[in-house]
Design a protein around this motif. Sequence first.
Motif, PDB file in Angstrom:
ATOM      1  N   ASN A  52      27.766  68.660  78.465  1.00 31.66           N
ATOM      2  CA  ASN A  52      27.762  70.044  78.943  1.00 31.66           C
ATOM      3  C   ASN A  52      26.364  70.485  79.409  1.00 31.66           C
ATOM      4  OD1 ASN A  52      29.115  72.402  79.657  1.00 31.66           O
ATOM      5  ND2 ASN A  52      28.615  73.388  77.713  1.00 31.66           N
ATOM      6  N   VAL A  53      25.709  69.605  80.160  1.00 34.64           N
ATOM      7  CA  VAL A  53      24.390  69.890  80.733  1.00 34.64           C
ATOM      8  C   VAL A  53      24.360  69.361  82.157  1.00 34.64           C
ATOM      9  CG1 VAL A  53      23.177  69.686  78.518  1.00 34.64           C
ATOM     10  CG2 VAL A  53      23.264  67.723  80.033  1.00 34.64           C
ATOM     11  N   GLN A  54      23.384  69.837  82.896  1.00 34.39           N
ATOM     12  CA  GLN A  54      23.069  69.222  84.179  1.00 34.39           C
ATOM     13  C   GLN A  54      21.619  68.775  84.086  1.00 34.39           C
ATOM     14  OE1 GLN A  54      23.977  71.395  87.722  1.00 34.39           O
ATOM     15  NE2 GLN A  54      23.123  69.804  89.027  1.00 34.39           N
ATOM     16  N   PHE A  55      21.423  67.464  84.183  1.00 34.20           N
ATOM     17  CA  PHE A  55      20.065  66.946  84.097  1.00 34.20           C
ATOM     18  C   PHE A  55      19.251  67.417  85.289  1.00 34.20           C
ATOM     19  CE2 PHE A  55      22.292  63.269  81.899  1.00 34.20           C
ATOM     20  CZ  PHE A  55      21.874  63.629  80.634  1.00 34.20           C
ATOM     21  N   PRO A  56      17.995  67.765  85.070  1.00 34.81           N
ATOM     22  CA  PRO A  56      17.119  68.097  86.197  1.00 34.81           C
ATOM     23  C   PRO A  56      17.014  66.902  87.158  1.00 34.81           C
ATOM     24  CG  PRO A  56      16.152  68.832  84.140  1.00 34.81           C
ATOM     25  CD  PRO A  56      17.334  67.986  83.778  1.00 34.81           C
ATOM     26  N   VAL A  57      16.779  67.198  88.418  1.00 38.48           N
ATOM     27  CA  VAL A  57      16.845  66.194  89.479  1.00 38.48           C
ATOM     28  C   VAL A  57      15.930  64.992  89.224  1.00 38.48           C
ATOM     29  CG1 VAL A  57      15.173  67.305  91.030  1.00 38.48           C
ATOM     30  CG2 VAL A  57      17.002  65.875  91.968  1.00 38.48           C
ATOM     31  N   GLU A  58      14.722  65.195  88.716  1.00 33.89           N
ATOM     32  CA  GLU A  58      13.806  64.070  88.502  1.00 33.89           C
ATOM     33  C   GLU A  58      14.369  63.092  87.479  1.00 33.89           C
ATOM     34  OE1 GLU A  58      10.089  65.812  87.421  1.00 33.89           O
ATOM     35  OE2 GLU A  58       9.621  66.384  89.473  1.00 33.89           O
ATOM     36  N   TYR A  59      14.909  63.620  86.393  1.00 31.68           N
ATOM     37  CA  TYR A  59      15.479  62.748  85.362  1.00 31.68           C
ATOM     38  C   TYR A  59      16.758  62.084  85.873  1.00 31.68           C
ATOM     39  CZ  TYR A  59      16.919  61.113  80.751  1.00 31.68           C
ATOM     40  OH  TYR A  59      17.300  60.334  79.690  1.00 31.68           O
ATOM     41  N   ARG A  60      17.581  62.828  86.608  1.00 32.96           N
ATOM     42  CA  ARG A  60      18.793  62.253  87.207  1.00 32.96           C
ATOM     43  C   ARG A  60      18.415  61.070  88.094  1.00 32.96           C
ATOM     44  NH1 ARG A  60      22.601  63.484  89.933  1.00 32.96           N
ATOM     45  NH2 ARG A  60      24.430  63.795  88.650  1.00 32.96           N
ATOM     46  N   ASN A  61      17.428  61.270  88.941  1.00 33.45           N
ATOM     47  CA  ASN A  61      17.027  60.214  89.859  1.00 33.45           C
ATOM     48  C   ASN A  61      16.480  59.000  89.117  1.00 33.45           C
ATOM     49  OD1 ASN A  61      17.901  61.646  92.052  1.00 33.45           O
ATOM     50  ND2 ASN A  61      15.862  62.376  92.636  1.00 33.45           N
ATOM     51  N   PHE A  62      15.759  59.238  88.031  1.00 31.35           N
ATOM     52  CA  PHE A  62      15.293  58.115  87.219  1.00 31.35           C
ATOM     53  C   PHE A  62      16.490  57.327  86.685  1.00 31.35           C
ATOM     54  CE2 PHE A  62      14.644  56.421  82.965  1.00 31.35           C
ATOM     55  CZ  PHE A  62      13.698  55.451  83.234  1.00 31.35           C
ATOM     56  N   LEU A  63      17.479  58.030  86.112  1.00 27.85           N
ATOM     57  CA  LEU A  63      18.647  57.356  85.540  1.00 27.85           C
ATOM     58  C   LEU A  63      19.432  56.582  86.595  1.00 27.85           C
ATOM     59  CD1 LEU A  63      19.854  60.129  83.087  1.00 27.85           C
ATOM     60  CD2 LEU A  63      18.798  57.932  82.484  1.00 27.85           C
ATOM     61  N   LEU A  64      19.368  57.011  87.838  1.00 28.17           N
ATOM     62  CA  LEU A  64      20.024  56.277  88.919  1.00 28.17           C
ATOM     63  C   LEU A  64      19.261  55.001  89.282  1.00 28.17           C
ATOM     64  CD1 LEU A  64      21.111  59.305  91.124  1.00 28.17           C
ATOM     65  CD2 LEU A  64      22.617  57.792  89.780  1.00 28.17           C
ATOM     66  N   HIS A  65      18.083  54.813  88.648  1.00 31.04           N
ATOM     67  CA  HIS A  65      17.293  53.591  88.831  1.00 31.04           C
ATOM     68  C   HIS A  65      17.153  52.794  87.538  1.00 31.04           C
ATOM     69  CE1 HIS A  65      16.128  55.775  92.466  1.00 31.04           C
ATOM     70  NE2 HIS A  65      15.951  54.567  92.964  1.00 31.04           N
ATOM     71  N   ALA A  66      17.261  53.463  86.396  1.00 36.30           N
ATOM     72  CA  ALA A  66      17.123  52.793  85.091  1.00 36.30           C
ATOM     73  C   ALA A  66      17.842  53.636  84.038  1.00 36.30           C
ATOM     74  CB  ALA A  66      15.655  52.639  84.721  1.00 36.30           C
ATOM     75  N   ASP A  67      18.750  53.020  83.335  1.00 35.33           N
ATOM     76  CA  ASP A  67      19.555  53.716  82.336  1.00 35.33           C
ATOM     77  C   ASP A  67      18.875  53.668  80.964  1.00 35.33           C
ATOM     78  OD1 ASP A  67      21.569  54.911  80.889  1.00 35.33           O
ATOM     79  OD2 ASP A  67      22.840  53.133  80.861  1.00 35.33           O
ATOM     80  N   GLY A  68      17.699  54.282  80.892  1.00 32.77           N
ATOM     81  CA  GLY A  68      16.958  54.290  79.633  1.00 32.77           C
ATOM     82  C   GLY A  68      16.106  53.045  79.483  1.00 32.77           C
ATOM     83  N   TRP A  69      15.316  53.037  78.380  1.00 29.51           N
ATOM     84  CA  TRP A  69      14.352  51.946  78.207  1.00 29.51           C
ATOM     85  C   TRP A  69      14.014  51.830  76.734  1.00 29.51           C
ATOM     86  CZ3 TRP A  69      10.340  51.364  82.585  1.00 29.51           C
ATOM     87  CH2 TRP A  69       9.573  50.205  82.422  1.00 29.51           C
ATOM     88  N   LYS A  70      14.458  50.745  76.100  1.00 28.73           N
ATOM     89  CA  LYS A  70      14.126  50.494  74.690  1.00 28.73           C
ATOM     90  C   LYS A  70      12.629  50.226  74.576  1.00 28.73           C
ATOM     91  CE  LYS A  70      15.319  47.484  70.804  1.00 28.73           C
ATOM     92  NZ  LYS A  70      14.605  48.341  69.919  1.00 28.73           N
ATOM     93  N   SER A  71      12.011  50.779  73.547  1.00 23.81           N
ATOM     94  CA  SER A  71      10.567  50.612  73.312  1.00 23.81           C
ATOM     95  C   SER A  71       9.759  50.978  74.555  1.00 23.81           C
ATOM     96  CB  SER A  71      10.241  49.195  72.848  1.00 23.81           C
ATOM     97  OG  SER A  71      10.910  48.905  71.647  1.00 23.81           O
ATOM     98  N   PHE A  72      10.143  52.072  75.159  1.00 27.33           N
ATOM     99  CA  PHE A  72       9.453  52.597  76.341  1.00 27.33           C
ATOM    100  C   PHE A  72       7.988  52.884  76.029  1.00 27.33           C
ATOM    101  CE2 PHE A  72       8.479  56.688  78.627  1.00 27.33           C
ATOM    102  CZ  PHE A  72       8.375  56.168  79.908  1.00 27.33           C
ATOM    103  N   TYR A  73       7.760  53.526  74.896  1.00 26.62           N
ATOM    104  CA  TYR A  73       6.399  53.839  74.448  1.00 26.62           C
ATOM    105  C   TYR A  73       6.329  53.451  72.977  1.00 26.62           C
ATOM    106  CZ  TYR A  73       2.175  56.369  73.260  1.00 26.62           C
ATOM    107  OH  TYR A  73       0.916  56.696  72.810  1.00 26.62           O
TER     108      TYR A  73
END
Length: 176
Positions: A52-73
């Motif tokens: 029940n959210v709409q992701f902001p465009v920058e995060y949406r666009n990231f997810l369209l290139h990578a579906d998350g990242w284990k041990s990102f930081y």
Amino acid sequence: MDNVTDWPAMIGYLLIVKNEIDQRDLEKLQEYTAPRQKVSEEVLRGAESSLNVQFPVEYRNFLLHADGWKSFYWNTDLFGMLEFSGEGAAHVATEGLGVYEAEGVLEDLKLEGHDLIPIGAGIGSENLFLLVVSGDAEKVGTVIWIDGGDEIETFRGFDEFFAAIIEEHKSYLEEL
């Protein structure tokens, strides 16, 4: 609209830096990982609907290139569909958000828990990455990095946050 972020280049650059860390860090203090495969627009819309959210465009666009990242930081994961379905470190984020809300951390930052969605957390980590998805229109899209109840930094958007994480990795690489 997020017309300027070249996500393949940003993701690729972070992979190069993380790979160099992996080669130099003989103690292997930081796990070398790659992002998960991108999601489709259909899957992304389904996740937004179920959350029940709409992701902001920058995060949406990231997810369209990578579906998350284990041990990102370090041991903090960057969330994708796995975590949004309640798996992975989702429980850590939910608990952390609840604690920070109860302790008044969010109030001090002039934030409401219902306006936020965790986009990063990790088992054994006090880091919590939060994305403002509703409420004050000027804050929507903002990413807040909290560690141990302290605000580390607030970023105007997801791309600025991602770039800062790249810089954090580069700083660590310089120390090796």
